[in-house]
Design an enzyme around this catalytic site. Structure first.
Site, PDB file in Angstrom:
ATOM      1  N   THR A 130       0.829  -1.210   0.000  1.00  0.00           N
ATOM      2  CA  THR A 130       0.000   0.000   0.000  1.00  0.00           C
ATOM      3  C   THR A 130       0.865   1.262   0.000  1.00  0.00           C
ATOM      4  O   THR A 130       2.000   1.238   0.500  1.00  0.00           O
ATOM      5  CB  THR A 130      -0.902   0.001   1.257  1.00  0.00           C
ATOM      6  OG1 THR A 130      -1.475   1.289   1.428  1.00  0.00           O
ATOM      7  CG2 THR A 130      -0.116  -0.334   2.515  1.00  0.00           C
ATOM      8  N   ASP A 131       0.288   2.352  -0.497  1.00  0.00           N
ATOM      9  CA  ASP A 131       1.004   3.638  -0.460  1.00  0.00           C
ATOM     10  C   ASP A 131       1.208   4.131   0.974  1.00  0.00           C
ATOM     11  O   ASP A 131       2.062   4.980   1.232  1.00  0.00           O
ATOM     12  CB  ASP A 131       0.251   4.709  -1.279  1.00  0.00           C
ATOM     13  CG  ASP A 131      -1.181   4.963  -0.816  1.00  0.00           C
ATOM     14  OD1 ASP A 131      -1.660   4.294   0.115  1.00  0.00           O
ATOM     15  OD2 ASP A 131      -1.832   5.851  -1.417  1.00  0.00           O
ATOM     16  N   GLU A 132       0.425   3.579   1.920  1.00  0.00           N
ATOM     17  CA  GLU A 132       0.495   4.093   3.289  1.00  0.00           C
ATOM     18  C   GLU A 132       1.849   3.823   3.949  1.00  0.00           C
ATOM     19  O   GLU A 132       2.171   4.411   4.976  1.00  0.00           O
ATOM     20  CB  GLU A 132      -0.635   3.508   4.144  1.00  0.00           C
ATOM     21  CG  GLU A 132      -1.982   3.857   3.563  1.00  0.00           C
ATOM     22  CD  GLU A 132      -3.138   3.700   4.529  1.00  0.00           C
ATOM     23  OE1 GLU A 132      -2.933   3.813   5.739  1.00  0.00           O
ATOM     24  OE2 GLU A 132      -4.249   3.479   4.039  1.00  0.00           O
ATOM     25  N   TYR A 154      -1.234  -0.242  11.150  1.00  0.00           N
ATOM     26  CA  TYR A 154      -1.505  -0.944   9.890  1.00  0.00           C
ATOM     27  C   TYR A 154      -0.366  -0.704   8.903  1.00  0.00           C
ATOM     28  O   TYR A 154       0.213  -1.647   8.344  1.00  0.00           O
ATOM     29  CB  TYR A 154      -2.832  -0.456   9.285  1.00  0.00           C
ATOM     30  CG  TYR A 154      -2.980  -0.786   7.806  1.00  0.00           C
ATOM     31  CD1 TYR A 154      -3.149  -2.097   7.379  1.00  0.00           C
ATOM     32  CD2 TYR A 154      -2.916   0.219   6.833  1.00  0.00           C
ATOM     33  CE1 TYR A 154      -3.254  -2.405   6.030  1.00  0.00           C
ATOM     34  CE2 TYR A 154      -3.027  -0.074   5.482  1.00  0.00           C
ATOM     35  CZ  TYR A 154      -3.202  -1.380   5.088  1.00  0.00           C
ATOM     36  OH  TYR A 154      -3.296  -1.685   3.749  1.00  0.00           O
ATOM     37  N   LYS A 158       2.497  -3.293   7.255  1.00  0.00           N
ATOM     38  CA  LYS A 158       2.667  -3.503   5.813  1.00  0.00           C
ATOM     39  C   LYS A 158       4.110  -3.156   5.403  1.00  0.00           C
ATOM     40  O   LYS A 158       4.713  -3.853   4.578  1.00  0.00           O
ATOM     41  CB  LYS A 158       1.672  -2.638   5.017  1.00  0.00           C
ATOM     42  CG  LYS A 158       0.214  -2.999   5.200  1.00  0.00           C
ATOM     43  CD  LYS A 158      -0.153  -4.371   4.647  1.00  0.00           C
ATOM     44  CE  LYS A 158      -0.090  -4.451   3.125  1.00  0.00           C
ATOM     45  NZ  LYS A 158      -0.572  -5.778   2.639  1.00  0.00           N
TER      46      LYS A 158
HETATM   47  N1  LIG Z   1      -8.387  -1.579  -0.078  1.00  0.00           N
HETATM   48  C1  LIG Z   1      -7.469  -0.701  -0.447  1.00  0.00           C
HETATM   49  O1  LIG Z   1      -7.779   0.473  -0.697  1.00  0.00           O
HETATM   50  C2  LIG Z   1      -6.021  -1.127  -0.589  1.00  0.00           C
HETATM   51  C3  LIG Z   1      -5.125  -0.250  -1.225  1.00  0.00           C
HETATM   52  C4  LIG Z   1      -3.790  -0.644  -1.373  1.00  0.00           C
HETATM   53  C5  LIG Z   1      -3.377  -1.877  -0.899  1.00  0.00           C
HETATM   54  N2  LIG Z   1      -4.268  -2.696  -0.280  1.00  0.00           N
HETATM   55  C6  LIG Z   1      -3.787  -4.018   0.167  1.00  0.00           C
HETATM   56  O2  LIG Z   1      -4.467  -4.966  -0.629  1.00  0.00           O
HETATM   57  C7  LIG Z   1      -4.654  -6.176   0.105  1.00  0.00           C
HETATM   58  C8  LIG Z   1      -6.128  -6.562   0.074  1.00  0.00           C
HETATM   59  O3  LIG Z   1      -6.888  -5.496   0.641  1.00  0.00           O
HETATM   60  P1  LIG Z   1      -8.466  -5.567   0.737  1.00  0.00           P
HETATM   61  O4  LIG Z   1      -8.983  -4.191   0.746  1.00  0.00           O
HETATM   62  O5  LIG Z   1      -8.980  -6.533  -0.269  1.00  0.00           O
HETATM   63  O6  LIG Z   1      -8.629  -6.186   2.203  1.00  0.00           O
HETATM   64  P2  LIG Z   1      -9.861  -6.989   2.821  1.00  0.00           P
HETATM   65  O7  LIG Z   1      -9.804  -6.695   4.287  1.00  0.00           O
HETATM   66  O8  LIG Z   1     -11.116  -6.711   2.079  1.00  0.00           O
HETATM   67  O9  LIG Z   1      -9.498  -8.527   2.571  1.00  0.00           O
HETATM   68  C9  LIG Z   1      -8.497  -9.182   3.286  1.00  0.00           C
HETATM   69  C10 LIG Z   1      -8.731 -10.679   3.160  1.00  0.00           C
HETATM   70  O10 LIG Z   1      -7.662 -11.363   3.834  1.00  0.00           O
HETATM   71  C11 LIG Z   1      -8.236 -12.427   4.594  1.00  0.00           C
HETATM   72  N3  LIG Z   1      -7.325 -12.700   5.733  1.00  0.00           N
HETATM   73  C12 LIG Z   1      -7.070 -11.909   6.797  1.00  0.00           C
HETATM   74  N4  LIG Z   1      -6.195 -12.508   7.617  1.00  0.00           N
HETATM   75  C13 LIG Z   1      -5.875 -13.699   7.050  1.00  0.00           C
HETATM   76  C14 LIG Z   1      -5.015 -14.774   7.416  1.00  0.00           C
HETATM   77  N5  LIG Z   1      -4.294 -14.726   8.556  1.00  0.00           N
HETATM   78  N6  LIG Z   1      -4.916 -15.844   6.595  1.00  0.00           N
HETATM   79  C15 LIG Z   1      -5.644 -15.894   5.456  1.00  0.00           C
HETATM   80  N7  LIG Z   1      -6.487 -14.920   5.062  1.00  0.00           N
HETATM   81  C16 LIG Z   1      -6.599 -13.832   5.846  1.00  0.00           C
HETATM   82  C17 LIG Z   1      -9.586 -11.906   5.047  1.00  0.00           C
HETATM   83  O11 LIG Z   1     -10.458 -12.969   5.417  1.00  0.00           O
HETATM   84  C18 LIG Z   1     -10.045 -11.150   3.801  1.00  0.00           C
HETATM   85  O12 LIG Z   1     -10.734 -11.994   2.908  1.00  0.00           O
HETATM   86  C19 LIG Z   1      -4.132  -5.899   1.514  1.00  0.00           C
HETATM   87  O13 LIG Z   1      -2.853  -6.439   1.618  1.00  0.00           O
HETATM   88  C20 LIG Z   1      -4.090  -4.386   1.606  1.00  0.00           C
HETATM   89  O14 LIG Z   1      -3.056  -3.977   2.477  1.00  0.00           O
HETATM   90  C21 LIG Z   1      -5.580  -2.350  -0.109  1.00  0.00           C
END
Ligand SMILES: NC(=O)c1ccc[n+]([C@@H]2O[C@H](COP(=O)([O-])OP(=O)(O)OC[C@H]3O[C@@H](n4cnc5c(N)ncnc54)[C@H](O)[C@@H]3O)[C@@H](O)[C@H]2O)c1
Length: 355
Positions: A130-132, A154, A158
């Site tokens: 993530t950009d964060e 968080y 990351k």
């Molecule tokens: N949503 C955003 O805006 C965004 C932006 C940039 C990066 N990201 C990154 O993208 C990735 C996905 O984000 P998202 O928004 O889909 O998150 P989300 O919270 O919607 O989904 C996360 C998934 O991971 C699963 N999970 C959590 N802990 C687990 C474990 N120990 N073992 C197996 N599965 C597990 C959860 O059940 C869920 O299905 C993350 O790594 C996040 O840091 C998200």
């Protein structure tokens, strides 16, 4: 080709899996054309939802399990050509309330995935970050060589994972790339996050809680564009390389709210300003020249169109977001908030996304 997608029942992972199975990602990148099979490994925390994926598909296997389970990972990974590592605890507000799960899943869990990839000999890994991790930037935009200065637990978990991924590349020669994307929006995003929280509140006739003065700036990208970028990096990315993925669409949280209000048939009287989040980053902005120039990535979804489609999706799918698990203790707080009408209970109200 067989890909293991961790966290594939979450917002971004499930979008990637649905797009891959539908052939949409191959259409975007002819070199990536294949009938890929997918294994989803997901713990199904409050954020994961099996219903985000097809109930049955000949090229999809679903396994409920934890990325920290090294034996499970090694058993599962045999025969896989790549890992797209999306699994994470992803909500900043929850990490402010308590960081332990974030360190366990995001830092230790990532190390576990990388360790298993080395042990089994998986040829390709993409770690979705993530950009964060860069912190907050007042002017200009971050390139990939910017120092990591995360501010929330968080973001710190990351950033730790990013450094661990780099170490597995340098030490073990693992073919891993890292992506750092801006804020995503789109269908199937958990209703605790900024855009779905605001849409679903407004659709229910409830006010929306805006942190501070609403002046924090975020860069917004449609989840479909993020998945296109992830696929390009998976197929064409260089080992050990980091790729920023941005959109150029920067908005203050107030600007964004003012766009959502008319789309949801509401007006400014629905805004409630609430005490700011602790350590709230002021601005995020990415320079994503590298992925655009080296991998030919371009975002395709215009923000106004994507936002209107997203509102329409939540309007058309109330059964999905009304059934979403808000987790404890939020389940109770949210349920009572919904039953009793609005009150600004800052301790239990999640107001800005952050993923
Ligand atoms: N949503 C955003 O805006 C965004 C932006 C940039 C990066 N990201 C990154 O993208 C990735 C996905 O984000 P998202 O928004 O889909 O998150 P989300 O919270 O919607 O989904 C996360 C998934 O991971 C699963 N999970 C959590 N802990 C687990 C474990 N120990 N073992 C197996 N599965 C597990 C959860 O059940 C869920 O299905 C993350 O790594 C996040 O840091 C998200």
């Amino acid at each position: 080709m067989r890909i293991l997608v961790t966290g594939g029942a979450g917002f971004i992972g499930s979008h990637y899996v649905r797009s891959l199975l539908a052939g949409e990602l191959a259409m975007d990148d002819p070199a990536g054309t294949f009938d890929a099979s997918v294994t989803v490994l997901d713990k199904l925390t409050y954020a994961g939802n099996r219903a985000n994926l097809p109930a049955a598909h000949p090229r999809l296997d679903f396994v409920q399990g934890d990325i920290c389970d090294q034996k499970l990972l090694r058993d599962l990974l045999e025969g896989h050509d790549a890992i797209l590592h999306c699994a994470a605890e992803s909500h900043v507000d929850r990490s402010v309330e308590g960081g332990a799960t974030f360190v366990r899943t995001n830092a230790l869990g990532t190390q576990s995935v990388l360790e298993a990839a080395v042990a089994v000999g998986v040829p390709r890994v993409v770690h979705v970050s993530t950009d964060e991790v860069y912190g907050s930037i007042e002017h200009g935009a971050w390139t990939e060589s910017w120092p990591l200065l995360p501010n929330s637990p968080y973001a710190a978990s990351k950033a730790s994972a990013d450094l661990i991924a780099r170490s597995y590349w340098r030490t073990h020669g693992l073919n891993v790339s890292i992506t750092r994307c801006s804020n995503n929006y789109g269908p199937y995003q958990h209703p605790e996050k900024f855009i779905p929280r605001f849409i679903t509140n407004l659709l229910e006739g409830l006010p929306v809680p805006l942190y501070g003065t609403g002046a924090n700036v975020r860069e917004w990208l449609h989840v479909a564009d993020h998945c296109r970028a992830l696929h390009r990096v998976l197929i064409h990315g260089r080992p050990g390389e980091v790729y920023n993925v941005g959109s150029g669409t920067e908005l203050t949280n107030l600007d964004l709210t003012e766009r959502l209000l008319p789309l949801c048939g509401a007006d400014k009287s629905m805004i409630r300003y609430v005490t700011d989040r602790k350590g709230h980053d002021q601005r995020y902005s990415l320079d994503d020249t590298r992925i655009r120039e080296s991998l030919g990535y371009r975002p395709q979804v215009a923000f106004a169109d994507g936002l209107a489609e997203t509102v329409a999706w939540y309007r058309d799918n109330p059964q999905w977001w009304k059934a979403a698990n808000l987790g404890e203790p939020r389940t109770l707080a949210a349920a009572s908030r919904r039953q009793q009408g609005w009150s600004v209970d800052h301790a239990s109200v999640s107001t800005t996304r952050s993923h």
